[in-house]
Design an enzyme around this catalytic site. Structure first.
Site, short mmCIF file in Angstrom:
data_model
loop_
_atom_site.label_atom_id
_atom_site.label_comp_id
_atom_site.label_asym_id
_atom_site.label_seq_id
_atom_site.Cartn_x
_atom_site.Cartn_y
_atom_site.Cartn_z
N CYS A 86 -1.07 10.61 2.21
CA CYS A 86 -0.94 9.22 2.62
C CYS A 86 -0.45 8.15 1.85
O CYS A 86 0.95 7.76 2.32
CB CYS A 86 -2.48 8.84 2.89
SG CYS A 86 -3.52 9.71 4.12
N ARG A 87 -0.95 7.64 0.65
CA ARG A 87 -0.43 6.70 -0.11
C ARG A 87 0.74 7.01 -0.74
O ARG A 87 1.93 6.32 -0.79
CB ARG A 87 -1.35 6.05 -1.15
CG ARG A 87 -2.83 5.57 -0.33
CD ARG A 87 -3.87 5.40 -1.40
NE ARG A 87 -4.19 6.68 -1.70
CZ ARG A 87 -5.36 6.71 -2.70
NH1 ARG A 87 -5.81 5.73 -3.15
NH2 ARG A 87 -5.90 7.86 -2.91
N SER A 88 0.83 8.16 -1.60
CA SER A 88 2.02 8.51 -2.40
C SER A 88 3.52 8.98 -1.64
O SER A 88 4.21 8.53 -1.98
CB SER A 88 1.91 9.72 -3.26
OG SER A 88 1.33 10.72 -2.95
N ASP A 135 -7.66 3.69 -0.71
CA ASP A 135 -7.47 4.93 0.14
C ASP A 135 -7.51 4.64 1.80
O ASP A 135 -8.56 4.39 1.95
CB ASP A 135 -8.49 5.96 -0.26
CG ASP A 135 -8.08 7.13 0.09
OD1 ASP A 135 -7.35 7.30 1.14
OD2 ASP A 135 -8.88 8.18 -0.34
N ASN A 183 -1.90 13.40 -1.53
CA ASN A 183 -0.38 13.35 -1.30
C ASN A 183 0.19 13.48 0.23
O ASN A 183 0.98 14.10 0.58
CB ASN A 183 0.43 14.49 -1.96
CG ASN A 183 1.90 14.53 -2.08
OD1 ASN A 183 2.62 15.42 -2.39
ND2 ASN A 183 2.28 13.49 -2.03
N CYS A 218 -1.33 10.44 -5.71
CA CYS A 218 -2.51 9.83 -5.17
C CYS A 218 -3.49 11.13 -5.23
O CYS A 218 -3.14 12.08 -5.87
CB CYS A 218 -2.35 9.11 -3.74
SG CYS A 218 -1.59 10.20 -2.61
P1 4NP Z 1 -4.23 10.03 -0.29
O1 4NP Z 1 -5.47 10.18 0.95
O2 4NP Z 1 -4.85 10.41 -1.50
O3 4NP Z 1 -3.55 8.60 -0.22
O4 4NP Z 1 -2.95 11.18 0.33
C1 4NP Z 1 -6.27 11.22 1.11
C2 4NP Z 1 -5.76 12.11 1.76
C3 4NP Z 1 -6.86 13.24 1.99
C4 4NP Z 1 -8.04 13.30 1.31
C5 4NP Z 1 -8.33 12.15 0.75
C6 4NP Z 1 -7.56 11.09 0.43
N1 4NP Z 1 -9.01 14.03 1.43
O5 4NP Z 1 -10.13 14.02 1.04
O6 4NP Z 1 -8.57 15.28 2.24
#
Ligand code: 4NP
Length: 156
Positions: free
Chosen positions: A17-19, A127, A15, A12
């Site tokens: 949240c989703r992954s 997201d 790294n 994702c």
């Molecule tokens: P992820 O979510 O891609 O599912 O881990 C996010 C985590 C952090 C950010 C964006 C999405 N960020 O902009 O810091």
């Protein structure tokens, strides 16, 4: 010589949240099925290298019986395209980023995670980072469905 386990990398943006939730869901589903898989996750960005998953991701996974608190963020590396059989992007932006980084002779199959789930091909895992805790429940439902489909695909 024994064949190595099928290897799957979830990717994702951050790294955190989703992954990592996808990693936790597949570890849980593979364990339950007695299936040996090599599983990891990474981000396309460098924003959260070395960080644990978001607290909301940790809590949601725990509610579903998966402990992801020990995972740490890392960025996708060139070697991942040679090491993994399957690299699964959580959304289209991550998929495009992975395809840009992959060399022409990349060993891994690269696809969108929800393409694994019957009837959900082409869908993104939304997201949840900028929303509330309920978004993480939706994320869990998506990654758990994908984990079940992957266990089926790899023979669990
Ligand atoms: P992820 O979510 O891609 O599912 O881990 C996010 C985590 C952090 C950010 C964006 C999405 N960020 O902009 O810091």
């Amino acid at each position: 010589m024994a064949r190595s386990n099928p290897s799957i990398l979830f990717v994702c943006l951050g790294n955190i949240c989703r992954s990592p939730m996808a990693e936790g869901a597949l570890r849980q589903a593979a364990d339950a099925a007695g299936l040996a898989l090599t599983i990891d996750s990474a981000g396309t960005s460098a924003y959260h290298i070395g960080s644990p998953p978001d607290g909301r991701a940790i809590r949601t996974a725990a509610l579903h019986g998966a402990n992801i608190a020990g995972l740490r963020g890392r960025q996708v590396a060139a070697a991942d395209f040679e090491r993994f059989d399957l690299i699964l992007a959580l959304d289209e932006a991550n998929l495009a980023d992975l395809r840009d980084r992959a060399s022409a002779d990349c060993r891994a199959e690269i696809a969108l995670l929800m393409d694994c789930v019957p009837g959900r091909a082409g869908e993104a895992v939304a997201d949840p980072y900028y929303g509330g805790e309920e978004g993480f429940e939706e994320t869990w439902a998506d990654v758990a469905a994908a984990a079940q489909a992957l266990v089926k695909r790899f023979g669990g």
